[in-house]
Design a protein around this motif. Structure first.
Motif, PDB file in Angstrom:
ATOM      1  N   ASP A   1       0.838  -1.090  -0.035  1.00  0.00           N
ATOM      2  CA  ASP A   1      -0.055   0.000   0.149  1.00  0.00           C
ATOM      3  C   ASP A   1       1.016   1.184  -0.205  1.00  0.00           C
ATOM      4  N   HIS A   2       2.048   1.351   0.634  1.00  0.00           N
ATOM      5  CA  HIS A   2       3.026   2.498   0.851  1.00  0.00           C
ATOM      6  C   HIS A   2       3.553   2.499  -0.441  1.00  0.00           C
TER       7      HIS A   2
ATOM      8  N   GLN B   1       0.977   3.895  -2.834  1.00  0.00           N
ATOM      9  CA  GLN B   1       1.122   5.577  -2.688  1.00  0.00           C
ATOM     10  C   GLN B   1       2.310   6.383  -3.304  1.00  0.00           C
TER      11      GLN B   1
ATOM     12  N   GLY C   1      -3.436   7.842  -5.335  1.00  0.00           N
ATOM     13  CA  GLY C   1      -3.949   8.630  -4.035  1.00  0.00           C
ATOM     14  C   GLY C   1      -5.015   7.971  -3.404  1.00  0.00           C
ATOM     15  N   ASN C   2      -5.996   7.573  -4.275  1.00  0.00           N
ATOM     16  CA  ASN C   2      -7.158   6.750  -3.859  1.00  0.00           C
ATOM     17  C   ASN C   2      -7.217   5.794  -2.874  1.00  0.00           C
ATOM     18  N   LYS C   3      -7.789   5.734  -1.701  1.00  0.00           N
ATOM     19  CA  LYS C   3      -7.517   4.792  -0.526  1.00  0.00           C
ATOM     20  C   LYS C   3      -8.291   3.350  -1.324  1.00  0.00           C
TER      21      LYS C   3
ATOM     22  N   ARG D   1      -6.446   1.868  -3.992  1.00  0.00           N
ATOM     23  CA  ARG D   1      -5.131   1.164  -3.483  1.00  0.00           C
ATOM     24  C   ARG D   1      -5.549  -0.113  -2.974  1.00  0.00           C
TER      25      ARG D   1
END
Length: 295
Positions: free
Chosen positions: A97-98, A101, A106-108, A111
Motif C-alpha cells: 500500500d505504501h 502511494q 492516492g485513492n485509498k 489502492r
C-alpha cells in the motif's frame, strides 16, 4: 512496443569498462539477458532503470528517451533488483500500500483493491498480514514482483530473480513471469541458462560488456547444432585436450571430467556427437572471451 538500445557505453572511475558499445532491440515478451557474473548485466539493467547514466549511447522505450526523460520512464517501469531491502516488521499488505502511494495512487479504496489483486496474483494474499522478515526466499521474490507491478508498467526488469530459490519456488516464479510477459516487456537478467531456456522467446548473450549474440534461442541453437561432441576424460588430461580442441565446457561427473567441445567436423579420438542445447550456445560464445575452466 519495444526497447531500443544503441551504442551504449559505460566506464567506471576505476577504469572498468562495464558496457562497450552495446546495441539491442528488446520486443514485447520475455527477453533473456545471459552472461557470467561481471559481464555487465547489472550495469545495463541499472542504466535502463534510470539509476545511473551512460557515457555514450541512447535508449528509447516506445519513443521515450530513457536517458533524458527519466521521470516518464519511471512511471512505466517495474524493477526487481538482485538485492532489494525489505522492512522486516512491516507486513506485505501495508508495504505494498505504501509503495502504491509512492507511485501516485492516492485513492485509498483504489489502492486497497490494487494491493489485494496483486497479492492474489503472486499467491501471497493469505500471507498479507505476515511481517516481510518471515518470508522465505521465494515469497520475497514474489513480493518483489508484486511491487514491480504497481502502476501497470510497460517495462519490467528482473535481475537474477531465481538465485537461491529451491526447485518448487523457482517453478512458481517461472509461471508468474511467463504470465506477466504476455502483455509487457520483461527483461530477465541472469547467468542461469535454464531460466532463459524455460521462459524467453528472445535473448542476448553478453560478456565483458559486449553483446556476443542476440536473437531467438532456436537461432542460437542452429549455430552450434551438429558441432557439439562429448567425451569423458581424466582430469589430469584436460590441458592436453584444451590444446587440441575447442573446449566449451567441462563438468565433473563421478570422478570423470565430461568434456564438451565444438568442432565443424567429427574429431574422432573417442568423441561422440551429442545434441546441442542452449547451455552449449552460451558456453560456445562465452568460451571465446573467457577461459572455459573459470566459467
Amino acid at each position: 512496443m519495444e526497447l531500443i538500445i544503441k551504442n551504449l557505453s559505460k566506464t567506471y572511475s576505476n577504469g572498468v569498462k562495464a558496457l562497450n558499445d552495446i546495441s539491442l532491440t528488446v520486443p514485447q515478451g520475455m527477453f533473456g539477458l545471459l552472461g557470467p557474473n561481471g559481464a555487465g548485466k547489472s550495469t545495463l539493467m541499472r542504466t535502463i532503470a534510470t539509476l545511473q547514466d551512460a557515457d555514450f549511447g541512447t535508449i528509447t522505450l516506445n519513443g521515450i528517451d530513457v536517458l533524458k526523460d527519466k521521470q516518464a520512464v519511471r512511471e512505466r517501469l517495474g524493477y526487481l533488483p538482485q538485492d532489494f531491502g525489505l522492512y522486516p516488521r512491516i507486513n506485505a499488505e501495508t508495504m505494498l500500500d505504501h509503495i502504491a502511494q509512492m507511485k501516485g495512487i492516492g485513492n485509498k479504496s483504489e489502492r486497497k483493491e490494487l494491493v489485494a489483486s496483486l497479492l492474489q496474483k503472486v499467491n501471497l494474499f493469505k500471507d498479507r498480514k505476515k511481517g516481510l522478515g518471515t518470508f522465505s526466499g521465494g515469497m520475497r521474490q514474489r513480493f518483489g514482483i508484486a511491487q514491480a507491478l504497481v502502476g501497470n508498467p510497460s517495462l519490467i526488469i528482473v535481475d537474477e530473480p531465481t538465485a537461491g530459490l529451491d526447485p518448487s519456488e523457482r517453478n512458481r516464479f517461472y509461471n508468474l513471469l511467463s504470465e506477466i510477459g504476455e502483455n509487457t516487456i520483461v527483461i530477465l537478467s541472469t547467468h542461469i541458462v535454464e531460466d532463459v531456456n524455460t521462459l524467453c522467446s528472445n535473448m542476448a548473450i553478453i560478456c565483458m560488456g559486449e553483446v556476443l549474440m542476440q536473437g531467438k534461442p532456436k537461432e542460437g541453437l542452429s549455430i552450434v547444432q551438429g558441432k557439439i561432441y562429448k567425451k569423458a576424460i581424466d582430469k589430469s588430461d584436460l590441458e592436453k585436450y584444451r590444446k587440441d580442441y575447442q573446449v566449451i565446457s567441462t563438468k565433473l561427473i563421478e570422478g570423470k571430467l565430461s568434456l564438451r567441445i565444438e568442432s565443424d567436423e567429427n574429431p574422432g579420438n573417442g568423441f561422440v556427437p551429442t545434441p546441442a542445447d542452449l547451455e552449449d550456445v552460451y558456453f560456445s560464445f562465452i568460451s571465446k572471451k573467457v577461459d572455459p575452466i573459470t566459467i
